[in-house]
Design a protein around this motif. Structure first.
Motif, short mmCIF file in Angstrom:
data_model
loop_
_atom_site.label_atom_id
_atom_site.label_comp_id
_atom_site.label_asym_id
_atom_site.label_seq_id
_atom_site.Cartn_x
_atom_site.Cartn_y
_atom_site.Cartn_z
N CYS A 147 4.02 5.42 -5.73
CA CYS A 147 3.92 5.41 -7.20
C CYS A 147 2.84 6.37 -7.68
CB CYS A 147 3.64 4.00 -7.71
SG CYS A 147 5.04 2.89 -7.58
N LEU A 148 1.72 6.42 -6.97
CA LEU A 148 0.65 7.33 -7.35
C LEU A 148 1.10 8.79 -7.26
CD1 LEU A 148 -2.40 5.59 -5.66
CD2 LEU A 148 -1.95 5.79 -8.10
N VAL A 149 1.80 9.11 -6.19
CA VAL A 149 2.28 10.50 -6.03
C VAL A 149 3.33 10.83 -7.09
CG1 VAL A 149 3.57 12.03 -4.49
CG2 VAL A 149 1.72 10.63 -3.58
N ALA A 150 4.26 9.90 -7.34
CA ALA A 150 5.29 10.15 -8.36
C ALA A 150 4.68 10.28 -9.74
CB ALA A 150 6.32 9.01 -8.34
N GLY A 151 3.68 9.46 -10.06
CA GLY A 151 3.01 9.56 -11.35
C GLY A 151 2.26 10.88 -11.49
N ALA A 152 1.63 11.32 -10.41
CA ALA A 152 0.92 12.60 -10.45
C ALA A 152 1.89 13.76 -10.63
CB ALA A 152 0.10 12.78 -9.17
N ASP A 199 0.83 -1.21 0.00
CA ASP A 199 0.00 0.00 0.00
C ASP A 199 0.86 1.26 0.00
OD1 ASP A 199 -2.35 -1.42 -0.07
OD2 ASP A 199 -2.65 -1.36 2.11
N TRP A 200 1.93 1.26 0.79
CA TRP A 200 2.82 2.42 0.82
C TRP A 200 3.57 2.59 -0.50
CZ3 TRP A 200 2.72 6.44 3.85
CH2 TRP A 200 2.14 6.33 5.10
N GLY A 214 0.93 1.96 -9.30
CA GLY A 214 0.35 2.25 -7.98
C GLY A 214 -1.03 1.64 -7.82
N ILE A 215 -1.83 1.71 -8.87
CA ILE A 215 -3.17 1.10 -8.81
C ILE A 215 -3.06 -0.42 -8.70
CG2 ILE A 215 -5.28 0.73 -10.14
CD1 ILE A 215 -4.88 3.59 -11.24
N MET A 216 -2.11 -1.00 -9.45
CA MET A 216 -1.92 -2.45 -9.38
C MET A 216 -1.53 -2.88 -7.96
SD MET A 216 0.06 -3.23 -12.96
CE MET A 216 0.57 -4.85 -12.47
N LEU A 217 -0.67 -2.11 -7.31
CA LEU A 217 -0.25 -2.46 -5.95
C LEU A 217 -1.39 -2.31 -4.95
CD1 LEU A 217 3.30 -0.86 -5.92
CD2 LEU A 217 2.75 -3.30 -5.84
N ARG A 218 -2.34 -1.45 -5.26
CA ARG A 218 -3.46 -1.24 -4.34
C ARG A 218 -4.59 -2.25 -4.56
NH1 ARG A 218 -3.25 2.31 -0.18
NH2 ARG A 218 -5.43 2.73 -0.53
N LEU A 219 -4.88 -2.61 -5.82
CA LEU A 219 -6.04 -3.45 -6.09
C LEU A 219 -5.75 -4.94 -5.93
CD1 LEU A 219 -7.64 -1.64 -9.14
CD2 LEU A 219 -8.29 -1.52 -6.75
N ARG A 220 -4.73 -5.43 -6.58
CA ARG A 220 -4.26 -6.81 -6.48
C ARG A 220 -5.27 -7.86 -6.93
NH1 ARG A 220 -3.38 -5.27 -1.16
NH2 ARG A 220 -1.57 -3.96 -0.98
#
Length: 119
Positions: free
Chosen positions: A12-17, A6-7, A54-60
């Motif tokens: 990854c989400l923040v870096a992508g944004a 999750d972290w 980041g989405i992949m790491l969150r959804l799984r």
């Protein structure tokens, strides 16, 4: 283990944004078509891939992972083609400073239309 994923996903989400924001700022601030084309494709593609990771790491979920991988493949396939078409259109319409080019392969081959005329 889920907390670490999750972290990492959040990072990854923040870096992508941030990369998406950098691409948007580059498109607005760069002076010519080739620089804007670079800003619109390079950091934007990496930003989208980081967001997808980041989405992949969150959804799984296997179904979600397949769809996200499909989106990543299409992004990697279409962004370079779009950038090439934008660059060629800018070249043919005469909307770029040719003195900025290191090499001008299209002028040597006769690119068809443009300031030099038909080949």
């Amino acid at each position: 283990m889920a907390t670490i994923a999750d972290w990492l996903g959040a990072g990854c989400l923040v870096a992508g944004a941030v990369l998406g924001l950098a691409a948007a700022i580059g498109v607005l601030r760069f002076p010519d078509a080739l620089s804007r084309m670079h800003a619109a494709t390079k950091p934007q593609v990496l930003g989208v891939l980081l967001l997808l990771l980041g989405i992949m790491l969150r959804l799984r979920s296997p179904a979600d992972l397949g769809m996200i991988l499909l989106v990543a493949v299409f992004q990697l396939a279409t962004a370079p083609v779009a950038a090439q078409m934008i660059g060629r259109a800018a070249y043919r319409s005469g909307r770029l400073d040719r003195s900025l080019l290191d090499a001008d392969e299209l002028a040597e081959r006769g690119s068809g239309t443009g300031p030099a005329g038909p080949a």
